[in-house]
Design an enzyme around this catalytic site. Structure first.
Site, PDB file in Angstrom:
ATOM      1  N   GLU A 213       0.842  -1.211   0.000  1.00 43.53           N
ATOM      2  CA  GLU A 213       0.000   0.000   0.000  1.00 43.53           C
ATOM      3  C   GLU A 213       0.875   1.259   0.000  1.00 43.53           C
ATOM      4  O   GLU A 213       0.516   2.274  -0.604  1.00 43.53           O
ATOM      5  CB  GLU A 213      -0.941   0.016   1.208  1.00 43.53           C
ATOM      6  CG  GLU A 213      -1.986  -1.091   1.205  1.00 43.53           C
ATOM      7  CD  GLU A 213      -2.897  -1.096  -0.021  1.00 43.53           C
ATOM      8  OE1 GLU A 213      -3.086  -0.032  -0.627  1.00 43.53           O
ATOM      9  OE2 GLU A 213      -3.387  -2.178  -0.369  1.00 43.53           O
TER      10      GLU A 213
ATOM     11  N   TRP B 219       1.605   1.737  -3.480  1.00 44.83           N
ATOM     12  CA  TRP B 219       0.498   2.362  -4.234  1.00 44.83           C
ATOM     13  C   TRP B 219       0.594   3.884  -4.129  1.00 44.83           C
ATOM     14  O   TRP B 219       0.376   4.606  -5.094  1.00 44.83           O
ATOM     15  CB  TRP B 219      -0.872   1.928  -3.679  1.00 44.83           C
ATOM     16  CG  TRP B 219      -1.476   0.748  -4.353  1.00 44.83           C
ATOM     17  CD1 TRP B 219      -1.599  -0.503  -3.826  1.00 44.83           C
ATOM     18  CD2 TRP B 219      -2.061   0.680  -5.679  1.00 44.83           C
ATOM     19  NE1 TRP B 219      -2.223  -1.326  -4.739  1.00 44.83           N
ATOM     20  CE2 TRP B 219      -2.521  -0.631  -5.876  1.00 44.83           C
ATOM     21  CE3 TRP B 219      -2.243   1.615  -6.703  1.00 44.83           C
ATOM     22  CZ2 TRP B 219      -3.147  -1.043  -7.064  1.00 44.83           C
ATOM     23  CZ3 TRP B 219      -2.863   1.210  -7.882  1.00 44.83           C
ATOM     24  CH2 TRP B 219      -3.306  -0.112  -8.052  1.00 44.83           C
TER      25      TRP B 219
ATOM     26  N   TRP C 262     -20.936  12.634 -18.636  1.00 45.12           N
ATOM     27  CA  TRP C 262     -21.390  12.637 -17.240  1.00 45.12           C
ATOM     28  C   TRP C 262     -22.614  13.536 -17.121  1.00 45.12           C
ATOM     29  O   TRP C 262     -22.765  14.498 -17.867  1.00 45.12           O
ATOM     30  CB  TRP C 262     -20.283  13.161 -16.305  1.00 45.12           C
ATOM     31  CG  TRP C 262     -18.972  12.433 -16.395  1.00 45.12           C
ATOM     32  CD1 TRP C 262     -17.811  12.904 -16.949  1.00 45.12           C
ATOM     33  CD2 TRP C 262     -18.671  11.119 -15.913  1.00 45.12           C
ATOM     34  NE1 TRP C 262     -16.808  11.969 -16.846  1.00 45.12           N
ATOM     35  CE2 TRP C 262     -17.306  10.845 -16.204  1.00 45.12           C
ATOM     36  CE3 TRP C 262     -19.404  10.120 -15.259  1.00 45.12           C
ATOM     37  CZ2 TRP C 262     -16.678   9.659 -15.881  1.00 45.12           C
ATOM     38  CZ3 TRP C 262     -18.765   8.933 -14.922  1.00 45.12           C
ATOM     39  CH2 TRP C 262     -17.433   8.708 -15.237  1.00 45.12           C
TER      40      TRP C 262
ATOM     41  N   ASN D 132     -10.899   3.133   3.575  1.00 44.99           N
ATOM     42  CA  ASN D 132     -10.585   2.925   2.158  1.00 44.99           C
ATOM     43  C   ASN D 132     -11.674   2.165   1.409  1.00 44.99           C
ATOM     44  O   ASN D 132     -12.058   2.532   0.301  1.00 44.99           O
ATOM     45  CB  ASN D 132      -9.254   2.183   2.026  1.00 44.99           C
ATOM     46  CG  ASN D 132      -8.889   1.953   0.574  1.00 44.99           C
ATOM     47  OD1 ASN D 132      -8.773   2.907  -0.195  1.00 44.99           O
ATOM     48  ND2 ASN D 132      -8.752   0.699   0.176  1.00 44.99           N
TER      49      ASN D 132
ATOM     50  N   TRP E   6     -16.239  12.143 -11.942  1.00 40.25           N
ATOM     51  CA  TRP E   6     -15.389  11.845 -10.788  1.00 40.25           C
ATOM     52  C   TRP E   6     -14.710  13.098 -10.247  1.00 40.25           C
ATOM     53  O   TRP E   6     -14.361  13.164  -9.066  1.00 40.25           O
ATOM     54  CB  TRP E   6     -14.346  10.771 -11.143  1.00 40.25           C
ATOM     55  CG  TRP E   6     -13.514  11.107 -12.348  1.00 40.25           C
ATOM     56  CD1 TRP E   6     -13.771  10.776 -13.643  1.00 40.25           C
ATOM     57  CD2 TRP E   6     -12.295  11.891 -12.382  1.00 40.25           C
ATOM     58  NE1 TRP E   6     -12.805  11.286 -14.481  1.00 40.25           N
ATOM     59  CE2 TRP E   6     -11.886  11.961 -13.734  1.00 40.25           C
ATOM     60  CE3 TRP E   6     -11.524  12.514 -11.410  1.00 40.25           C
ATOM     61  CZ2 TRP E   6     -10.734  12.641 -14.133  1.00 40.25           C
ATOM     62  CZ3 TRP E   6     -10.373  13.196 -11.797  1.00 40.25           C
ATOM     63  CH2 TRP E   6      -9.998  13.258 -13.139  1.00 40.25           C
TER      64      TRP E   6
ATOM     65  N   TRP F  91      -9.937   8.120  -7.222  1.00 39.78           N
ATOM     66  CA  TRP F  91     -11.159   8.494  -7.959  1.00 39.78           C
ATOM     67  C   TRP F  91     -11.150   7.928  -9.365  1.00 39.78           C
ATOM     68  O   TRP F  91     -12.152   7.387  -9.834  1.00 39.78           O
ATOM     69  CB  TRP F  91     -11.366  10.017  -7.966  1.00 39.78           C
ATOM     70  CG  TRP F  91     -12.125  10.407  -6.736  1.00 39.78           C
ATOM     71  CD1 TRP F  91     -11.602  10.851  -5.564  1.00 39.78           C
ATOM     72  CD2 TRP F  91     -13.538  10.286  -6.539  1.00 39.78           C
ATOM     73  NE1 TRP F  91     -12.604  11.021  -4.639  1.00 39.78           N
ATOM     74  CE2 TRP F  91     -13.802  10.682  -5.217  1.00 39.78           C
ATOM     75  CE3 TRP F  91     -14.594   9.890  -7.346  1.00 39.78           C
ATOM     76  CZ2 TRP F  91     -15.096  10.689  -4.680  1.00 39.78           C
ATOM     77  CZ3 TRP F  91     -15.883   9.891  -6.823  1.00 39.78           C
ATOM     78  CH2 TRP F  91     -16.119  10.290  -5.502  1.00 39.78           C
TER      79      TRP F  91
HETATM   80  C1  LIG Z   1     -11.667   7.590  -3.923  1.00 40.46           C
HETATM   81  C2  LIG Z   1     -10.420   7.473  -3.081  1.00 40.46           C
HETATM   82  C3  LIG Z   1      -9.781   8.619  -2.645  1.00 40.46           C
HETATM   83  C4  LIG Z   1      -8.616   8.515  -1.867  1.00 40.46           C
HETATM   84  N1  LIG Z   1      -7.995   9.673  -1.452  1.00 40.46           N
HETATM   85  C5  LIG Z   1      -6.856   9.584  -0.727  1.00 40.46           C
HETATM   86  C6  LIG Z   1      -6.195  10.770  -0.289  1.00 40.46           C
HETATM   87  O1  LIG Z   1      -6.602  11.893  -0.586  1.00 40.46           O
HETATM   88  N2  LIG Z   1      -5.080  10.631   0.480  1.00 40.46           N
HETATM   89  C7  LIG Z   1      -4.586   9.389   0.820  1.00 40.46           C
HETATM   90  O2  LIG Z   1      -3.567   9.324   1.536  1.00 40.46           O
HETATM   91  N3  LIG Z   1      -5.178   8.269   0.395  1.00 40.46           N
HETATM   92  C8  LIG Z   1      -6.294   8.320  -0.352  1.00 40.46           C
HETATM   93  N4  LIG Z   1      -6.916   7.172  -0.741  1.00 40.46           N
HETATM   94  C9  LIG Z   1      -6.292   5.875  -0.422  1.00 40.46           C
HETATM   95  C10 LIG Z   1      -6.736   5.243   0.916  1.00 40.46           C
HETATM   96  O3  LIG Z   1      -8.125   5.260   1.009  1.00 40.46           O
HETATM   97  C11 LIG Z   1      -6.139   5.911   2.144  1.00 40.46           C
HETATM   98  O4  LIG Z   1      -4.752   6.070   1.995  1.00 40.46           O
HETATM   99  C12 LIG Z   1      -6.386   5.085   3.393  1.00 40.46           C
HETATM  100  O5  LIG Z   1      -7.758   4.883   3.592  1.00 40.46           O
HETATM  101  C13 LIG Z   1      -5.805   5.791   4.601  1.00 40.46           C
HETATM  102  O6  LIG Z   1      -6.071   5.069   5.771  1.00 40.46           O
HETATM  103  P1  LIG Z   1      -4.886   4.351   6.554  1.00 40.46           P
HETATM  104  O7  LIG Z   1      -3.791   5.307   6.823  1.00 40.46           O
HETATM  105  O8  LIG Z   1      -5.495   3.672   7.735  1.00 40.46           O
HETATM  106  O9  LIG Z   1      -4.416   3.300   5.479  1.00 40.46           O
HETATM  107  P2  LIG Z   1      -3.638   1.924   5.576  1.00 40.46           P
HETATM  108  O10 LIG Z   1      -4.511   0.907   4.972  1.00 40.46           O
HETATM  109  O11 LIG Z   1      -3.147   1.668   6.927  1.00 40.46           O
HETATM  110  O12 LIG Z   1      -2.429   2.134   4.565  1.00 40.46           O
HETATM  111  C14 LIG Z   1      -1.173   2.695   4.975  1.00 40.46           C
HETATM  112  C15 LIG Z   1      -0.810   3.848   4.077  1.00 40.46           C
HETATM  113  O13 LIG Z   1      -0.641   3.404   2.733  1.00 40.46           O
HETATM  114  C16 LIG Z   1      -1.113   4.411   1.825  1.00 40.46           C
HETATM  115  N5  LIG Z   1      -2.243   3.860   1.074  1.00 40.46           N
HETATM  116  C17 LIG Z   1      -3.098   2.890   1.461  1.00 40.46           C
HETATM  117  N6  LIG Z   1      -3.974   2.609   0.470  1.00 40.46           N
HETATM  118  C18 LIG Z   1      -3.668   3.449  -0.550  1.00 40.46           C
HETATM  119  C19 LIG Z   1      -4.194   3.643  -1.853  1.00 40.46           C
HETATM  120  N7  LIG Z   1      -5.216   2.922  -2.335  1.00 40.46           N
HETATM  121  N8  LIG Z   1      -3.665   4.623  -2.631  1.00 40.46           N
HETATM  122  C20 LIG Z   1      -2.621   5.360  -2.197  1.00 40.46           C
HETATM  123  N9  LIG Z   1      -2.060   5.192  -0.980  1.00 40.46           N
HETATM  124  C21 LIG Z   1      -2.573   4.252  -0.166  1.00 40.46           C
HETATM  125  C22 LIG Z   1      -1.553   5.590   2.666  1.00 40.46           C
HETATM  126  O14 LIG Z   1      -0.482   6.494   2.785  1.00 40.46           O
HETATM  127  C23 LIG Z   1      -1.880   4.927   3.999  1.00 40.46           C
HETATM  128  O15 LIG Z   1      -1.784   5.799   5.107  1.00 40.46           O
HETATM  129  C24 LIG Z   1      -8.086   7.239  -1.532  1.00 40.46           C
HETATM  130  C25 LIG Z   1      -8.747   6.092  -1.990  1.00 40.46           C
HETATM  131  C26 LIG Z   1      -9.896   6.203  -2.755  1.00 40.46           C
HETATM  132  C27 LIG Z   1     -10.582   4.949  -3.208  1.00 40.46           C
END
Ligand SMILES: Cc1cc2nc3c(=O)[nH]c(=O)nc-3n(C[C@H](O)[C@H](O)[C@H](O)COP(=O)(O)OP(=O)(O)OC[C@H]3O[C@@H](n4cnc5c(N)ncnc54)[C@H](O)[C@@H]3O)c2cc1C
Length: 474
Positions: free
Chosen positions: A277, A280, A308, A343, A361, A384
């Site tokens: 992640e 990602w 859209w 997420n 979006w 998005w």
């Molecule tokens: C529509 C949409 C919008 C999002 N907008 C953002 C945003 O503005 N900022 C953001 O940091 N993340 C975003 N995410 C990704 C993800 O939802 C969040 O990073 C995550 O929910 C943060 O919670 P956590 O720190 O507990 O994540 P954990 O699951 O604990 O993951 C650890 C870290 O990995 C990174 N990470 C995890 N999943 C993703 C992912 N899919 N994409 C990119 N990085 C990821 C983040 O830095 C996160 O803190 C988005 C996802 C979607 C589907």
């Protein structure tokens, strides 16, 4: 002033910590006085891409940083206005010889850096920008033809194979010259924003370190099995800490790798998923770096020009968490109340906007940016466009999540839904996962579903198919 004693300006931006901080280490290494400065932006009211929650969190982080710097013997200077003009003024007031800063991963920050470099050249100031937001830079992870990856799995393989730089310690002390003018620490009133009515996580480096310790001592070992369930406290919640640089990515990565060393094989596999992640996050930074047009248009050219719909009452219902789809509404209300959304629920709500309401979006992208504390231009756009089916390595357009079955699968006992929708506290959870059969709301004060998912799913398939046919014929 003697060249050796001329101070170094440390321009702080999205790196609000003292530990494992490349620009701070480089400024302090020269044994000269260090002037840490944060330049507060001058926008007032409704900024399209940030809002009261993120600004409040920023204020608290700055207060915490000011305290940490004082403990090192330094002082945080606050200025307000255009960062380049403010740094020029500060340099001329203090006779500074150099400027140190963390390079920004988005095009807006980078354009300010370009102006700063020009100004430093003109004023004969040394200018030191440091890559500190990611483990690997966008130009470091390229395919065999030297081009950026468009698909995540080969990117990840390459990313994982690269050696990672270990974390640095905080400097033992710094000295900031006395008598430098500083504004008070900013508050929401600095942007004409009213006091906050939301519950945010604790801000600052110390709180972020505690979150990371907690995550790496007990959460990431079970990440695979639990991370998709929004009713569980199962993800790390460090996204805002990475966004504001309260934690360095090197420290996060190393803490996870250390946890992996003493983990069982199953826990090690979970930690690997967690580490992917982090990749990602870097993949989306790389996509934004190489394809900055994604901020205005679909990454996948096949889906540019999708018709859209115009936003109407459905968009308002989505934003306020009143669509009558409990999992969607719970997510949207969590976002408004806390500046965070799980997420899995980000994906469900994003698909609902694009595939059930047929809205662009970009509307959702900017709503999220205004409310998320972790609002990160690259990841948000990536998330998005993934959900809309238009992005890099996105969900194919025909894989449309059904909000009813998603909530049955990921919130079967309704823990998450009940937490955010008090009207549903007394309703049996089985009613959260299907459209009401009788046309009667499932609870008093809670709306009926604003649309029929199966009908709108077919509409989406039709829109995408027709668009593909039309563009193929052009
Ligand atoms: C529509 C949409 C919008 C999002 N907008 C953002 C945003 O503005 N900022 C953001 O940091 N993340 C975003 N995410 C990704 C993800 O939802 C969040 O990073 C995550 O929910 C943060 O919670 P956590 O720190 O507990 O994540 P954990 O699951 O604990 O993951 C650890 C870290 O990995 C990174 N990470 C995890 N999943 C993703 C992912 N899919 N994409 C990119 N990085 C990821 C983040 O830095 C996160 O803190 C988005 C996802 C979607 C589907």
């Amino acid at each position: 002033m003697d060249a050796e004693t001329r101070p170094a300006i440390l321009w702080l931006r999205r790196d609000l910590r003292i530990t494992d901080h490349l620009a701070l280490a480089s400024a302090a290494r020269q044994r000269t006085p260090v002037i840490p400065v944060y330049v507060v932006s001058t926008w007032r009211d409704n900024h399209a891409w940030t809002g009261d929650k993120r600004q409040h969190f920023l204020c608290e982080c700055l207060a915490s940083l000011a305290h940490s710097l004082e403990q090192l013997g330094g002082r945080l200077i606050i200025r307000r206005g255009d960062p380049v003009a403010e740094i020029e003024t500060l340099a001329s007031e203090t006779g500074a010889a150099s400027v140190h800063f963390t390079l920004d991963p988005d095009p807006f920050g980078r354009s300010t850096e370009t102006r700063l470099r020009e100004s430093c050249r003109r004023l004969k100031l040394e200018c030191h920008g440091h890559h500190d937001t990611t483990l690997h830079q966008p130009d470091e992870i390229l395919n065999q033809s030297g081009r950026p990856y468009r698909v995540f799995t080969p990117y990840l393989k390459n990313w994982l194979s690269r050696p990672k730089v270990p974390p640095l310690k905080a400097p033992r002390e710094i000295h900031t010259p006395a008598g430098i003018h500083s504004l008070p620490l900013p508050t929401l009133a600095s942007w004409d924003l009213p006091p906050l009515h939301a519950t945010l996580p604790a801000a600052g480096e110390k709180a972020a370190k505690a979150r990371l310790r907690n995550a790496c001592s007990k959460l990431i070992q079970h990440y695979d099995a639990r991370r998709d369930f929004p009713g569980l406290d199962a993800t790390t919640r460090i996204s805002q800490d990475l966004r504001f640089g309260l934690l360095s990515i090197r420290t996060v990565y190393q803490t996870a790798v250390r946890a992996r060393q003493s983990a069982s094989p199953a826990a090690a596999a979970s930690i690997d998923t967690f580490i992917s992640e982090l990749a990602w996050r870097e993949f989306y930074f790389a996509i934004l770096h190489h394809f900055p047009d994604i901020l205005n248009t679909e990454f996948n050219p096949n889906w540019r020009g999708i018709p859209w719909r115009e936003p109407g009452p459905g968009f308002d219902a989505w934003k306020s968490g009143c669509t009558g789809f409990p999992i969607v509404d719970a997510g949207m209300r969590e976002l408004l109340a806390t500046g965070f959304m799980h997420n899995r629920v980000r994906m469900i709500t994003a698909m609902f906007l694009t595939k059930d309401l047929h809205l662009d979006w970009k509307l959702g992208e900017s709503h999220f940016m205004r409310h998320l504390i972790d609002g990160e231009i690259a990841s948000n756009n990536g998330g998005w466009q993934w959900s809309a089916g238009t992005g890099a390595d996105a969900a194919p357009y025909f894989r449309i999540q059904n909000p009813w079955s998603q909530s049955a699968r990921y919130d079967s006992d309704g823990t998450y839904i009940k937490k955010w929708i008090p009207e549903l506290a007394g309703t049996h959870p089985s009613q959260f996962h299907q459209a009401p059969k009788t046309g009667t709301p499932i609870a008093s004060g809670y709306p009926l579903p604003i649309l029929d998912h199966n009908t709108e799913r077919k509409v989406t398939l039709d829109i995408f198919k027709r668009h593909r046919e039309q563009t193929n014929h052009q």
